[in-house]
Design a protein around this motif. Structure first.
Motif, PDB file in Angstrom:
ATOM      1  N   THR A 167       0.821  -1.216   0.000  1.00 17.85           N
ATOM      2  CA  THR A 167       0.000   0.000   0.000  1.00 17.85           C
ATOM      3  C   THR A 167       0.849   1.258   0.000  1.00 17.85           C
ATOM      4  OG1 THR A 167      -0.117  -0.026   2.415  1.00 17.85           O
ATOM      5  CG2 THR A 167      -1.876  -1.165   1.197  1.00 17.85           C
ATOM      6  N   HIS A 168       2.125   1.151   0.397  1.00 14.62           N
ATOM      7  CA  HIS A 168       2.978   2.338   0.432  1.00 14.62           C
ATOM      8  C   HIS A 168       4.456   1.940   0.371  1.00 14.62           C
ATOM      9  CE1 HIS A 168       2.944   1.082   4.663  1.00 14.62           C
ATOM     10  NE2 HIS A 168       4.097   1.728   4.769  1.00 14.62           N
ATOM     11  N   THR A 169       5.252   2.878  -0.075  1.00 19.48           N
ATOM     12  CA  THR A 169       6.715   2.726  -0.061  1.00 19.48           C
ATOM     13  C   THR A 169       7.328   4.124   0.018  1.00 19.48           C
ATOM     14  OG1 THR A 169       8.634   1.712  -1.146  1.00 19.48           O
ATOM     15  CG2 THR A 169       7.043   2.826  -2.578  1.00 19.48           C
ATOM     16  N   TYR A 197       7.897   9.442  -1.201  1.00 23.73           N
ATOM     17  CA  TYR A 197       6.889   8.562  -0.586  1.00 23.73           C
ATOM     18  C   TYR A 197       5.662   8.463  -1.495  1.00 23.73           C
ATOM     19  CZ  TYR A 197       3.519   6.751   2.776  1.00 23.73           C
ATOM     20  OH  TYR A 197       2.568   5.992   3.416  1.00 23.73           O
ATOM     21  N   GLU A 198       5.095   7.255  -1.528  1.00 24.13           N
ATOM     22  CA  GLU A 198       3.876   7.029  -2.289  1.00 24.13           C
ATOM     23  C   GLU A 198       3.003   6.017  -1.544  1.00 24.13           C
ATOM     24  OE1 GLU A 198       0.906   7.182  -5.086  1.00 24.13           O
ATOM     25  OE2 GLU A 198       2.653   8.513  -4.876  1.00 24.13           O
ATOM     26  N   SER A 199       1.691   6.325  -1.487  1.00 23.56           N
ATOM     27  CA  SER A 199       0.729   5.420  -0.849  1.00 23.56           C
ATOM     28  C   SER A 199      -0.462   5.244  -1.788  1.00 23.56           C
ATOM     29  CB  SER A 199       0.261   6.007   0.485  1.00 23.56           C
ATOM     30  OG  SER A 199      -0.733   5.194   1.066  1.00 23.56           O
ATOM     31  N   TRP A 227       1.502  -1.438  -7.311  1.00 26.43           N
ATOM     32  CA  TRP A 227       2.958  -1.227  -7.277  1.00 26.43           C
ATOM     33  C   TRP A 227       3.260   0.260  -7.057  1.00 26.43           C
ATOM     34  CZ3 TRP A 227       6.716  -5.139  -8.754  1.00 26.43           C
ATOM     35  CH2 TRP A 227       6.142  -6.374  -9.034  1.00 26.43           C
ATOM     36  N   PRO A 228       3.223   0.728  -5.848  1.00 28.30           N
ATOM     37  CA  PRO A 228       3.524   2.150  -5.609  1.00 28.30           C
ATOM     38  C   PRO A 228       5.011   2.426  -5.850  1.00 28.30           C
ATOM     39  CG  PRO A 228       3.336   0.995  -3.529  1.00 28.30           C
ATOM     40  CD  PRO A 228       2.935   0.006  -4.581  1.00 28.30           C
ATOM     41  N   SER A 229       5.287   3.599  -6.368  1.00 30.49           N
ATOM     42  CA  SER A 229       6.683   4.018  -6.559  1.00 30.49           C
ATOM     43  C   SER A 229       6.811   5.492  -6.180  1.00 30.49           C
ATOM     44  CB  SER A 229       7.138   3.804  -8.003  1.00 30.49           C
ATOM     45  OG  SER A 229       6.411   4.645  -8.883  1.00 30.49           O
ATOM     46  N   ALA A 230       8.006   5.863  -5.778  1.00 33.13           N
ATOM     47  CA  ALA A 230       8.258   7.254  -5.373  1.00 33.13           C
ATOM     48  C   ALA A 230       9.682   7.638  -5.738  1.00 33.13           C
ATOM     49  CB  ALA A 230       8.027   7.415  -3.876  1.00 33.13           C
ATOM     50  N   SER A 231       9.846   8.896  -6.098  1.00 33.75           N
ATOM     51  CA  SER A 231      11.187   9.385  -6.445  1.00 33.75           C
ATOM     52  C   SER A 231      11.309  10.843  -6.028  1.00 33.75           C
ATOM     53  CB  SER A 231      11.450   9.234  -7.944  1.00 33.75           C
ATOM     54  OG  SER A 231      10.523   9.996  -8.689  1.00 33.75           O
ATOM     55  N   ASN A 232      12.546  11.287  -5.888  1.00 34.05           N
ATOM     56  CA  ASN A 232      12.800  12.673  -5.512  1.00 34.05           C
ATOM     57  C   ASN A 232      14.251  13.014  -5.850  1.00 34.05           C
ATOM     58  OD1 ASN A 232      12.373  15.232  -4.481  1.00 34.05           O
ATOM     59  ND2 ASN A 232      11.412  14.509  -2.588  1.00 34.05           N
ATOM     60  N   GLY A 233      14.591  14.271  -5.724  1.00 33.42           N
ATOM     61  CA  GLY A 233      15.955  14.714  -5.986  1.00 33.42           C
ATOM     62  C   GLY A 233      16.291  15.905  -5.115  1.00 33.42           C
TER      63      GLY A 233
END
Length: 227
Positions: free
Chosen positions: A158-160, A175-177, A182-188
């Protein structure tokens, strides 16, 4: 032949000339003794004074030249040191890395009870060797501005999420919920780092991330410029 060597040769010639002068004066004195001439001692003393003065000048010149030579050698050594430092700086200013979580196979990492450093083992680029694939830690080799990107992928979750840390300071969170899938999250982030500062990606406590041969959970960074 160097200037110092030439001056030393001239001084030796002067010193070697003294016995010859004495010999000439002695012979001349013997020849003119009956005539009552006594000019040779006077000439000898005058010549001796001139030679002594010349030696003093030569010694002073040698001292000056030796001092200048020492200063030149010190300057050359300083220039060599500066060149070596510039060469080393040029080498450490080439910093870039990119890695994914798993070196082979597939699987989940986490969940953990606390924020846990992710060790990205599949390294495709590590220019400057600032990233350690055994610890997951990037260590700044030089003071400057750096940019980092990270991405995490969840599977049947449900989240990562994952934090970017500078030493023990939280910088940003990716963060992604969602309800399923298939939750995915990215940042910089761009950071000013001092020499020895450490940057890590730490998995959000209680979440998990997934990776496989497609290398979808990643961590990358590079030096923008030194400061």
């Amino acid at each position: 032949m160097t200037v110092i060597q030439q001056v030393s040769v001239n001084r030796m010639k002067i010193i070697m000339f003294l016995p010859l002068l004495l010999l000439v004066c002695s012979v001349s004195a013997d020849q003119t003794e009956t005539a009552g001439h006594q000019s040779c001692p006077q000439d000898f003393h005058a010549a001796l004074r001139e030679l002594t003065a010349s030696l003093a000048v030569q010694n002073e010149r040698i001292t000056v030249l030796q001092t200048e030579n020492q200063e030149l050698e010190a300057k050359l050594e300083s220039q060599k040191t500066e060149i070596n430092q510039l060469k080393q700086l040029s080498e450490v200013t080439q910093v870039a890395f990119s890695a994914s979580l798993l070196d082979q196979g597939e699987g989940d990492t986490g969940p953990f009870n606390d924020h846990t450093t992710l060790v990205f083992k599949h390294v495709v680029t590590n220019i400057g060797n600032a990233y350690n694939k055994n610890t997951g830690i990037f260590t700044a080799p030089v003071r400057g501005a750096y940019h980092f990107d990270w991405k995490v992928l969840g599977r049947d979750s449900t989240h990562t999420g994952a934090y970017l840390f500078r030493n023990e300071e939280i910088i940003f969170l990716a963060y992604e919920s969602q309800s399923s899938g298939w939750p995915s999250a990215s940042n910089g982030a761009s950071l000013l780092l001092e020499v020895g500062d450490q940057v890590t990606v730490r998995l959000w406590a209680g979440s998990r991330t997934y990776d496989n041969e497609n290398h979808q959970t990643t961590f990358s960074g590079h030096l923008i410029f030194t400061m």
